[in-house]
Motif scaffolding. Structure first.
Motif, short mmCIF file in Angstrom:
data_model
loop_
_atom_site.label_atom_id
_atom_site.label_comp_id
_atom_site.label_asym_id
_atom_site.label_seq_id
_atom_site.Cartn_x
_atom_site.Cartn_y
_atom_site.Cartn_z
N SER A 39 42.90 19.97 11.37
CA SER A 39 41.73 20.58 12.01
C SER A 39 42.01 20.84 13.48
CB SER A 39 40.49 19.68 11.85
OG SER A 39 40.70 18.43 12.47
N PHE A 40 41.20 21.70 14.06
CA PHE A 40 41.37 22.14 15.44
C PHE A 40 41.26 20.98 16.43
CE2 PHE A 40 39.02 24.13 19.17
CZ PHE A 40 40.17 24.56 19.80
N ASP A 41 40.28 20.09 16.24
CA ASP A 41 40.10 18.99 17.20
C ASP A 41 41.27 18.03 17.17
OD1 ASP A 41 39.26 18.26 14.62
OD2 ASP A 41 37.98 16.66 15.37
N LYS A 42 41.82 17.77 15.98
CA LYS A 42 42.97 16.86 15.91
C LYS A 42 44.23 17.52 16.49
CE LYS A 42 40.72 13.49 14.07
NZ LYS A 42 39.38 14.09 14.23
N ALA A 43 44.35 18.84 16.38
CA ALA A 43 45.48 19.54 17.01
C ALA A 43 45.41 19.40 18.52
CB ALA A 43 45.48 21.01 16.60
N LEU A 44 44.22 19.51 19.10
CA LEU A 44 44.07 19.36 20.55
C LEU A 44 44.43 17.95 21.01
CD1 LEU A 44 40.74 21.29 21.28
CD2 LEU A 44 43.07 22.03 21.79
N GLN A 45 44.18 16.96 20.15
CA GLN A 45 44.50 15.57 20.49
C GLN A 45 45.97 15.40 20.85
OE1 GLN A 45 42.94 12.76 20.93
NE2 GLN A 45 43.86 11.03 19.87
N TYR A 46 46.82 16.20 20.19
CA TYR A 46 48.26 16.07 20.42
C TYR A 46 48.82 17.21 21.26
CZ TYR A 46 48.03 12.24 17.18
OH TYR A 46 47.72 11.04 16.60
N LYS A 47 47.92 17.94 21.96
CA LYS A 47 48.36 18.99 22.88
C LYS A 47 47.80 18.82 24.29
CE LYS A 47 51.25 21.56 20.72
NZ LYS A 47 52.65 21.67 21.23
N ILE A 48 46.63 18.20 24.42
CA ILE A 48 45.96 18.07 25.71
C ILE A 48 45.84 16.58 26.06
CG2 ILE A 48 43.89 18.58 27.05
CD1 ILE A 48 45.41 21.06 26.20
N PRO A 49 46.51 16.12 27.11
CA PRO A 49 46.48 14.68 27.44
C PRO A 49 45.10 14.15 27.76
CG PRO A 49 48.29 15.77 28.57
CD PRO A 49 47.46 16.86 27.97
N SER A 50 44.24 14.94 28.39
CA SER A 50 42.93 14.44 28.78
C SER A 50 41.91 14.56 27.65
CB SER A 50 42.41 15.19 30.01
OG SER A 50 42.32 16.58 29.75
N PHE A 51 42.33 15.12 26.50
CA PHE A 51 41.44 15.27 25.35
C PHE A 51 41.70 14.13 24.37
CE2 PHE A 51 40.31 16.67 21.13
CZ PHE A 51 39.14 17.38 21.30
#
Length: 898
Positions: A134-146
């Motif tokens: 999912s999109f939110d889990k992808a951001l978890q491993y791309k954006i350090p502050s997310f």
């Protein structure tokens, strides 16, 4: 009639033969592929965008001319004399603008190297490379502050995991789709876990294959966009290509053999006549249950439930995990999205986008063991409900929780350019509804009718409809901008928004008495519909004092129908030197966040885990209720913030760049859901503007690309977030806010997070290796040994042992391999958490008595049982953990372009 049909056939044939297919690659003058370049058949709306490899493919009429354009690069026209046309675009002003952004300014678009604000740009290829479902889990491993994690017992939270940027909670990040506000979820997080008392937009509902890129503004932006933008803004830019569609099939499984995932997604586009375009995405997915229960401690169970140790041991011999099911729930989703537009004239156009998502989640409550819900002469019906009628057949039961989510949003807009004035008028609608079902449960209430017969207990249903929640909004925007001169550009506009929130009443059996076991329904007096509206206006001016020195200022005022107005402002600046290789930037702003309707009107009974007491029922009273008035709870007002950001960006060469930004966010009158308190209305909690907080830290981003290695190219990227301060800075007023809530709000996310990645492309292969470092988090948990620092020195309470839990820093490694089998077929293998790293925690003593306690193994075991519900949640603890992990997971995808 036959002649007419023949004529149509001949016209169609001639049209088909009059078209030709043109393809190629677009690069900059250093040889780097340029993604996102717009390619238009001149004089039409037929167009495509280059993919992440700079490649394009388009069907055009014979003799057509292609127009290649990209912000920051010189426009280029090419006649379609050949079937393959490779293009090199020249940059304007010497900047490599492969990350042009539209977020963060109400005037002209700029690159992230010239904007005065820190902005991350994540491409669709970056998102896909994570292998996350999912999109939110992808951001978890791309954006350090997310950060986002799954909670131990999910209930309604399983429909949408809480997320946040810079440890500020999900409600303080504004989500935009193509620059327009996305609706909030109807879910309010009420469990004792990170995100408690917050709500946010459902970003997991957005199909990843519909996204061209994501722009994340890491700065306060209330002056530009309104409420909710205290921590930043996430702008999701949708694809608009009309050629080169693709279908992607995905599958995955954990190393434990569960959590199987299967999905298929179609993204395609087409021209509509000569002047229109449409791009659409259809995405179906199914993820099976992944269960990670702990081995339950018999002695702890016997003590908590007052059961005979032998009975507990006999049950645990059959079910060592006490029947508990926790981890990642079963989820099925169907997602649909369309993005399009139509050119009305050379100066006017219509645009639109719409999305609908349906999601169904099956999760479980804590297993009701036979020594917890005992079979005795007072309730022999349990053997009939959850067995075959005999005492031997009754082994307890586990209530199931089913959630159905519907989420939609749509925008219709009109753009015009006249005399240099850019006008954008739009209407956006959006909504989210969640309804719940509880099965395999009971209503244990001792309620009798006029004849003395039990209404529930042996007459209870075992399936309940507890109701749910719904939220929707309608947003009208008018934005006008103009580049007045080569130094000045202005923008101004207005926004009208109406919001509606509904608490949907449950069936009577779900709420009557103590309600359905595990999840009580919404009572009639707590259900209803509420609404409000607000009107806002802003003015934005950007002044290029020199070619290197920029000043940008914004002023905004909003009026809400329920609590009044707010005026905020923002001032930002940027200075470039050393031939534009170094940029100094900074901003200072004020902001606000309106209390959500969810926070104002939610009133409910809630099942919660209480350490040493199992599952207990408590409540939430809302701020406009008679009970709140009696308790002296004031009505909610908006949070106010002050944001300061100072940073430096450097681009010593075409292939190397880095940025370092310091941020400091002060939030006044922070809205929190306080501690449960014993009152004349029972054990309740409520929202209030309770205190001020300060969050500060550093964001670091660095990239080094195009390192020649053999016949391929190697690239490195490093990004990190370091929290320097995240704490309450004032006394607590209007509420009770203890150590437990303090840790959930301020220390339950990693104090630092780093992502180090390497990418290597050679021939038809691509390799990626990413390492994500999750720093420590700490929890002061319910039931854990704690002293009272406010007690007199030397008193019994003051000398109590004081402990907290600390999650040990971990590195999660992800490996990705792609193979371009043909020009159209690409295979990708992702191994997430390659080394099978799992969260791990330990006790930390905060005083001498705590050290003494930790030297006693029996006491340590007792403390561990208290915060893990007797080891049911040994990987996490009941209040959560610093990252979600099911162990190693293998994902395979096939992408076919057509």
């Amino acid at each position: 009639m036959k002649k007419f049909a023949l004529l149509l056939f001949l016209l169609n044939v001639s049209f088909l033969f009059a078209q030709k297919e043109v393809s190629g690659v677009v690069k900059d003058n250093t040889g780097n592929a340029l993604p996102g370049v717009n390619i238009i058949e001149k004089g039409t709306q037929n167009g495509v965008s280059t993919d992440m490899d700079g490649m394009y493919k388009i069907k055009v009429k014979e003799g057509a001319t292609l127009v290649f354009s990209y912000v920051g690069f010189s426009k280029l026209e090419k006649a379609t004399t050949d079937a393959v046309i490779n293009v090199v675009l020249s940059e304007e002003g010497g900047q490599n603008l492969d990350e042009v952004v539209v977020t963060g300014s109400r005037t002209a678009p700029r690159s992230n190297t010239t904007t005065p604000l820190p902005i991350d740009v994540i491409s669709s290829k970056d998102l896909a490379s994570t292998g996350q479902a999912s999109f939110d889990k992808a951001l978890q491993y791309k954006i350090p502050s997310f950060n986002t994690v799954q909670t131990p017992v999910n209930d309604a939270t399983s429909l949408l995991d809480p997320y946040e940027i810079r440890n500020m909670g999900p409600s303080r990040t504004l989500i935009l789709i193509n620059g327009k506000r996305k609706n909030l979820s109807s879910l309010l997080y009420v469990q004792t876990s990170p995100g408690r008392g917050e709500t946010g937009a459902d970003i997991s509902a957005i199909p990843t294959d519909a996204i061209e890129r994501v722009e994340i503004l890491r700065d306060g932006a209330s002056a530009q966009y309104g409420s909710d933008a205290i921590a930043g803004v996430m702008n999701i830019i949708l694809k608009k290509s009309t050629n080169g569609g693709s279908v992607t099939a995905r599958s995955g499984v954990t190393s434990e053999g569960d959590g199987e995932m299967i999905g298929v997604s179609l993204n395609n586009g087409s021209t509509v006549g000569d002047k229109g375009y449409i791009n659409y995405t259809v995405d179906f997915s199914k993820v099976n249950l992944a269960n990670r229960p702990g081995t339950v401690d018999a002695a702890g169970e016997a003590g908590d439930f007052g059961a005979a140790l032998s009975d507990v041991q006999a049950f645990l011999a059959k079910k060592p995990d006490a029947g508990n099911i926790n981890g990642s729930p079963e989820t099925a989703a169907a997602k649909f999205l369309v993005n399009g537009g139509f050119q009305l004239s050379d100066e006017t156009s219509l645009y639109y986008n719409a999305a609908y998502v349906y999601k169904k989640v099956n999760s479980f409550a804590n297993y009701r063991t036979p020594y917890w819900r005992t079979l005795n002469p007072a309730n022999p019906y349990l053997a009939d409900f959850f067995g075959d009628g005999t005492a031997a057949s009754y082994v307890g039961y586990v209530p199931t929780f089913v959630g159905d989510l519907n989420d939609y949003n749509a925008t219709l807009g009109f753009k015009a350019v006249k005399n240099g004035w850019n006008t954008d008028a739009s209407v956006t609608v959006g909504g989210n509804s969640q309804t719940y079902s509880v099965t395999n449960s009971q209503n244990r209430s001792d309620i009798q009718d006029a004849n003395g017969n039990n209404v529930y207990q042996e007459n209870s249903p075992i399936t309940f409809q507890p109701g749910g929640t719904a939220f929707n909004h309608i947003v009208g925007n008018l934005d006008i901008s103009k580049i007045v001169s080569d130094k000045v550009s202005i923008g101004f506009g207005t926004e009208f928004r109406t919001e509606n929130f509904e608490v949907i009443e449950g069936d009577k059996a779900s709420w009557d008495g103590i309600g359905a076991d595990s999840f009580a329904g919404n009572r009639p007096e707590n259900s209803g519909k509420w609404n409000r509206y607000n009107l806002g206006a802003y003015f934005d001016i950007a002044y290029d004092v020199t070619e290197d020195f920029l000043i940008n200022g914004t002023l905004r005022h909003e009026e809400y129908s329920d609590f009044g107005g707010a005026t905020v402002w923002k001032l930002s600046s940027r200075y470039k030197f050393a031939d534009d290789k170094i940029t100094l930037r900074g901003s200072v702003s004020t902001g606000f966040r309106a209390p959500t309707l969810h926070q104002i009107y939610t009133q409910k009974a809630q099942y919660s885990f209480v350490a040493g007491q199992g599952i207990q029922v408590s409540g939430i009273i809302n701020n406009v209720s008679p009970q709140a008035r009696i308790l002296g709870v004031p009505q909610l007002d908006a949070e106010k913030s002050t944001n300061v950001t100072v940073g430096i960006g450097a681009k010593p060469s075409k292939n190397f760049n880095f940025t370092v930004d310091y941020y400091n966010i002060k939030v006044e009158d922070r809205i929190v859901l306080g501690d449960r308190q014993d009152t004349q209305f029972g054990n309740v909690a409520y929202f209030s503007n309770s205190f001020d907080s300060r969050t500060s830290g550093l964001d670091v981003v660095a990239n080094y690309n195009n390192i020649l290695l053999g016949e391929g190219k190697l690239g490195f990227n490093l990004s990190g977030n370091v929290t320097l301060q995240n704490e309450r800075i004032s006394d607590v007023t209007n509420n009770s806010f203890g150590d437990i809530l303090n840790s959930l709000m301020f220390t339950s996310r990693p104090d630092t997070k780093w992502i180090l990645g390497a990418n290597y492309e050679v021939g038809k292969f691509g390799f990626s290796l990413n390492n994500t470092y999750f720093g420590k988090t700490t929890f002061n948990q319910d039931g854990l040994a704690t002293n009272n620092p406010n007690a007199p020195v030397g008193s019994v309470d003051y000398l109590k042992a004081n402990l907290k839990t600390e999650f040990i820093p971990k590195v999660v490694t992800d490996l990705g391999v792609t193979f371009s089998a043909t020009e159209k077929l690409t295979l990708a293998l992702n191994v997430n958490n390659l080394l099978n790293v799992l969260p791990e925690w330990k006790f930390v003593a905060e005083n001498a008595k705590g050290v003494e306690l930790l030297n006693d193994p029996a006491q340590v075991k007792n403390q561990s049982n208290l915060i893990t519900f007797n080891q049911r949640y040994s990987q996490m603890t009941y209040d959560g953990y610093h990252f979600s992990q099911l162990g190693t997971m293998f994902n395979l995808s096939l992408n076919y372009k057509f």
